[in-house]
Motif scaffolding. Structure first.
Motif, PDB file in Angstrom:
ATOM      1  N   LEU A   1       3.715  62.906  80.046  1.00 52.92           N
ATOM      2  CA  LEU A   1       3.026  64.185  80.212  1.00 52.92           C
ATOM      3  C   LEU A   1       1.767  64.316  79.351  1.00 52.92           C
ATOM      4  O   LEU A   1       0.727  64.757  79.854  1.00 52.92           O
ATOM      5  CB  LEU A   1       3.999  65.329  79.948  1.00 52.92           C
ATOM      6  N   PRO A   2       1.768  63.940  78.068  1.00 54.69           N
ATOM      7  CA  PRO A   2       0.524  64.048  77.285  1.00 54.69           C
ATOM      8  C   PRO A   2      -0.614  63.212  77.859  1.00 54.69           C
ATOM      9  O   PRO A   2      -1.760  63.651  77.880  1.00 54.69           O
ATOM     10  CB  PRO A   2       0.917  63.545  75.898  1.00 54.69           C
ATOM     11  N   TYR A   3      -0.298  62.030  78.348  1.00 52.53           N
ATOM     12  CA  TYR A   3      -1.333  61.177  78.925  1.00 52.53           C
ATOM     13  C   TYR A   3      -1.862  61.749  80.232  1.00 52.53           C
ATOM     14  O   TYR A   3      -3.062  61.721  80.502  1.00 52.53           O
ATOM     15  CB  TYR A   3      -0.792  59.759  79.140  1.00 52.53           C
ATOM     16  N   ALA A   4      -0.967  62.284  81.042  1.00 52.41           N
ATOM     17  CA  ALA A   4      -1.386  62.878  82.311  1.00 52.41           C
ATOM     18  C   ALA A   4      -2.247  64.112  82.076  1.00 52.41           C
ATOM     19  O   ALA A   4      -3.258  64.315  82.763  1.00 52.41           O
ATOM     20  CB  ALA A   4      -0.159  63.229  83.152  1.00 52.41           C
ATOM     21  N   LEU A   5      -1.868  64.940  81.110  1.00 50.73           N
ATOM     22  CA  LEU A   5      -2.662  66.133  80.818  1.00 50.73           C
ATOM     23  C   LEU A   5      -4.006  65.766  80.197  1.00 50.73           C
ATOM     24  O   LEU A   5      -5.017  66.421  80.469  1.00 50.73           O
ATOM     25  CB  LEU A   5      -1.875  67.068  79.893  1.00 50.73           C
ATOM     26  N   SER A   6      -4.037  64.716  79.378  1.00 49.14           N
ATOM     27  CA  SER A   6      -5.305  64.254  78.820  1.00 49.14           C
ATOM     28  C   SER A   6      -6.239  63.759  79.916  1.00 49.14           C
ATOM     29  O   SER A   6      -7.435  64.036  79.914  1.00 49.14           O
ATOM     30  CB  SER A   6      -5.072  63.135  77.806  1.00 49.14           C
ATOM     31  N   PHE A   7      -5.678  63.019  80.871  1.00 50.88           N
ATOM     32  CA  PHE A   7      -6.480  62.544  81.994  1.00 50.88           C
ATOM     33  C   PHE A   7      -7.015  63.719  82.806  1.00 50.88           C
ATOM     34  O   PHE A   7      -8.190  63.740  83.193  1.00 50.88           O
ATOM     35  CB  PHE A   7      -5.647  61.629  82.887  1.00 50.88           C
TER      36      PHE A   7
END
Length: 81
Positions: free
Chosen positions: A30-36
């Motif tokens: 989730l953190p990586y997806a939201l950062s993207f």
């Protein structure tokens, strides 16, 4: 007609359970997806602001304004946690 409405509502709890399971499965990424998603949104906004500013002769001001806004946003994020 009312019966079909009731039938369509009966699948909602199943969808809720599947959604909750998907969140548990996707939580590590989730953190990586939201950062993207945030980076993509910043790109879309800057991509529309800079060409519009170039037509009005304010491209340098728009670019520096976007950079300054990003720096302020990141500083507030770090400072306020």
């Amino acid at each position: 007609c009312f019966f079909y409405g009731q039938l369509s509502g009966m699948v909602e709890p199943l969808g809720g359970y599947l959604g909750a399971a998907a969140v548990q499965f996707a939580e590590p990424i989730l953190p990586y997806a939201l950062s993207f998603a945030a980076g993509a949104m910043i790109y879309v906004v800057i991509d529309s602001i800079v060409p519009e500013a170039q037509t009005r002769g304010n491209s340098t001001l728009a670019t520096w304004g976007a950079i300054a806004g990003f720096l302020v946003m990141m500083a507030l994020d770090v400072a306020l946690g």
